[in-house]
Scaffold this active site. Structure first.
Site, PDB file in Angstrom:
ATOM      1  N   ASP A 315       0.806  -1.219   0.000  1.00  0.00           N
ATOM      2  CA  ASP A 315       0.000   0.000   0.000  1.00  0.00           C
ATOM      3  C   ASP A 315       0.841   1.272   0.000  1.00  0.00           C
ATOM      4  O   ASP A 315       2.003   1.266   0.420  1.00  0.00           O
ATOM      5  CB  ASP A 315      -0.865   0.052   1.262  1.00  0.00           C
ATOM      6  N   ASP A 316       0.189   2.349  -0.398  1.00  0.00           N
ATOM      7  CA  ASP A 316       0.660   3.736  -0.220  1.00  0.00           C
ATOM      8  C   ASP A 316       1.758   4.179  -1.183  1.00  0.00           C
ATOM      9  O   ASP A 316       2.227   5.303  -1.100  1.00  0.00           O
ATOM     10  CB  ASP A 316       1.139   4.008   1.226  1.00  0.00           C
ATOM     11  N   HIS A 365      -6.093   3.027  -4.114  1.00  0.00           N
ATOM     12  CA  HIS A 365      -6.019   3.239  -2.664  1.00  0.00           C
ATOM     13  C   HIS A 365      -6.284   4.716  -2.345  1.00  0.00           C
ATOM     14  O   HIS A 365      -5.732   5.255  -1.395  1.00  0.00           O
ATOM     15  CB  HIS A 365      -4.638   2.802  -2.161  1.00  0.00           C
ATOM     16  N   HIS A 369      -4.873   9.552   0.235  1.00  0.00           N
ATOM     17  CA  HIS A 369      -4.852   8.846   1.515  1.00  0.00           C
ATOM     18  C   HIS A 369      -5.580   9.560   2.640  1.00  0.00           C
ATOM     19  O   HIS A 369      -5.137   9.555   3.799  1.00  0.00           O
ATOM     20  CB  HIS A 369      -3.417   8.520   1.937  1.00  0.00           C
ATOM     21  N   HIS A 455       3.812  -2.079   3.169  1.00  0.00           N
ATOM     22  CA  HIS A 455       3.848  -0.724   2.600  1.00  0.00           C
ATOM     23  C   HIS A 455       5.171  -0.545   1.866  1.00  0.00           C
ATOM     24  O   HIS A 455       6.224  -0.608   2.512  1.00  0.00           O
ATOM     25  CB  HIS A 455       3.694   0.324   3.704  1.00  0.00           C
TER      26      HIS A 455
END
Ligand code: NI
Length: 501
Positions: A315-316, A365, A369, A455
């Protein structure tokens, strides 16, 4: 097929979130514009040293770091650009470190018992192409519990002289800056007037007129020729000048922030000649190479078909560490799934294309964020669509899965997604324990059907992956992308899946 990667961000798309009217009044964020850049101190200085900018070539990559990942506690997620120029990287790190320090102070002041957890968020866009300048457009968003308040910062570098330009440096003299500020004030007045005209919150014309009169002083102050007031002035990818004015800068919070287009003839006479005739000119458009389509069908032997499976998800990103991770996955012949941030994907579109070409799945995603439990339905929709568009532009394919930032959502937000929503059931807390050994050990606890969360913004997470792959492979596990994990499972849109079982 060759295609132009258009500078889709720049003015128009990103600023669709900012308009006059509608947003409820909120507390003013405390962030101040730094007037001087320093060398970075604290944690970012250390992390910067780990990055080998020689590897980057001319590409700009994204450095992202976070504090916290629990939607009910204090959280910070910040990104800033990493370029091949260390003077830029250091100044951007120093700028970001100040925001981190503010967050830490505020979190400490509130303590753990805060009923409303704060969320600090910083992401950027790259304005390009420009011949002798490099412009970054930052949005900082602060939530003190409910919605977010956004603040905009433009940071411009003169890449010929290797120096950062303050707004005043764009002008031929301080007098020219002052003269321009008078023009800008007229534009701001027009914008506020128009906004008040369309507002439905007045009982009669007299009230509307009174509101207008009351704002005169604020407009006057908000357009004084200071660097702080003009930290939203920039030459956009569409070759037009814009002045972004923060919420509260020229009007009450309920009118939101303003994006004002500045006609060329109104600014060019006042600009520094070298800047306006050479540096800020648009460079040739960037032509990207082939885009690849991902589908690599594997034929499995009967034993492989029965082997227990796990899915690695990251993620991210993409971030400055993602290419390294892709090297590892390629070498180990492992397919993974990346839940990317739209803003970072726009900066590292080549990384997104590589993921696709090497058979990984790219999921959405969100754009920057934010916690979806805290934003409006309208903004949630915008976040999803903008990110879809960015990924589609790189891959010719819409992201088939979505994952909520922090895994946080409400039922009305879930209904917006229109594709399966993916959670996880193995969480090494890699954002907290930046220790490759520990992260690897936690990830290796995965069972058949597991969705492992990681991540790719942390160096230590990327470093953990070779060991995770070796250990689980030796136990007979196969690493699969989410497509394969869910193959034949008939998973449905708007439903959350936390494992392949
Ligand atoms: Ni996330």
């Amino acid at each position: 097929m060759n295609q132009y990667i258009k500078p889709i961000l720049g003015a128009v798309a990103a600023l669709a979130l900012y308009s006059c009217g509608s947003k409820p009044a909120q507390q003013t964020p405390t962030t101040q514009v730094p007037t001087q850049d320093e060398k970075p101190t604290g944690e970012l200085a250390e992390l910067l040293e780990e990055i080998d900018i020689q590897d980057l070539g001319n590409d700009i990559q994204v450095f992202t770091t976070k504090i916290g990942n629990d939607p009910n506690k204090h959280n910070l997620t910040i990104s800033f650009p990493i370029t091949k120029e260390s003077y830029i990287n250091e100044a951007e790190a120093a700028f970001s470190q100040k925001f981190i320090d503010e967050f830490k102070q505020e979190a400490q002041r509130l303590g753990d018992s805060a009923t409303a957890a704060i969320d600090y968020n910083q992401h950027f866009e790259v304005v390009y192409p420009q011949v002798g300048a490099q412009t970054f457009l930052y949005t900082r968003s602060i939530s003190n519990g409910n919605n977010y308040d956004d603040q905009l910062f433009v940071r411009i570098y003169d890449t010929e002289r290797k120096t950062r330009l303050n707004p005043i440096d764009l002008f031929s003299s301080p007098e020219a800056f002052t003269a321009f500020s008078k023009e800008a004030k007229k534009l701001a007045q027009e914008a506020v007037r128009k906004c008040l005209k369309s507002s439905k919150s007045f009982a009669n014309e007299q009230e509307r007129e009174q509101a207008w009169m009351n704002l005169q002083e604020q407009i006057e102050d908000g357009l004084q020729p200071t660097n702080e007031n003009y930290d939203g002035l920039y030459f956009a990818s569409n070759e037009r000048w814009y002045l972004l004015l923060d919420k509260y800068q020229i009007a009450s919070g309920d009118l939101g922030s303003f994006e004002i287009e500045v006609p060329e003839e109104m600014i060019v006479p006042y600009l520094d000649k070298r800047l306006s005739t050479a540096l800020l000119l648009a460079a040739a458009p960037i032509i990207e190479g082939e885009t690849h389509s991902a589908m690599i069908e594997e034929t499995l032997s009967p034993e492989e078909g029965k082997a227990p499976r796990v899915a690695l998800t990251f993620d991210d990103g993409p971030s400055v560490y993602t290419e390294k991770l892709l090297d590892i996955l390629l070498k180990e012949e492992v397919k993974a799934t990346f839940f990317v941030i739209g803003k970072s994907a726009a900066v590292q579109s080549k990384t997104i294309q590589r993921m696709g070409a090497e058979g990984h799945i790219i999921g959405n995603h969100s754009y920057d964020h934010k916690n979806f439990a805290k934003i409006s339905l309208e903004e949630a929709q915008h976040q999803i669509e903008l990110t879809d568009r960015i990924i589609e532009q790189a891959l010719n394919q819409k992201p088939p899965y979505f994952r909520f930032p922090y895994g946080a959502y409400t039922q009305d937000k879930l209904a917006l997604i229109k594709r399966p929503v993916i959670g996880w059931n193995v969480d090494p807390l890699d954002w907290k324990y930046k220790d490759a050994e520990r992260v690897a050990a936690e990830m290796c606890k995965a069972k058949d059907g597991a969705i492992i969360l990681g991540h790719d913004i942390h160096k230590t997470t990327v470093e953990a992956i070779p060991q995770v792959i070796r250990t689980l492979k030796s136990k007979g596990y196969r690493f699969v992308s989410l497509d394969e994990l869910f193959k034949g499972k008939n998973i449905k849109p708007n439903k959350v899946y936390t494992s392949g079982k």
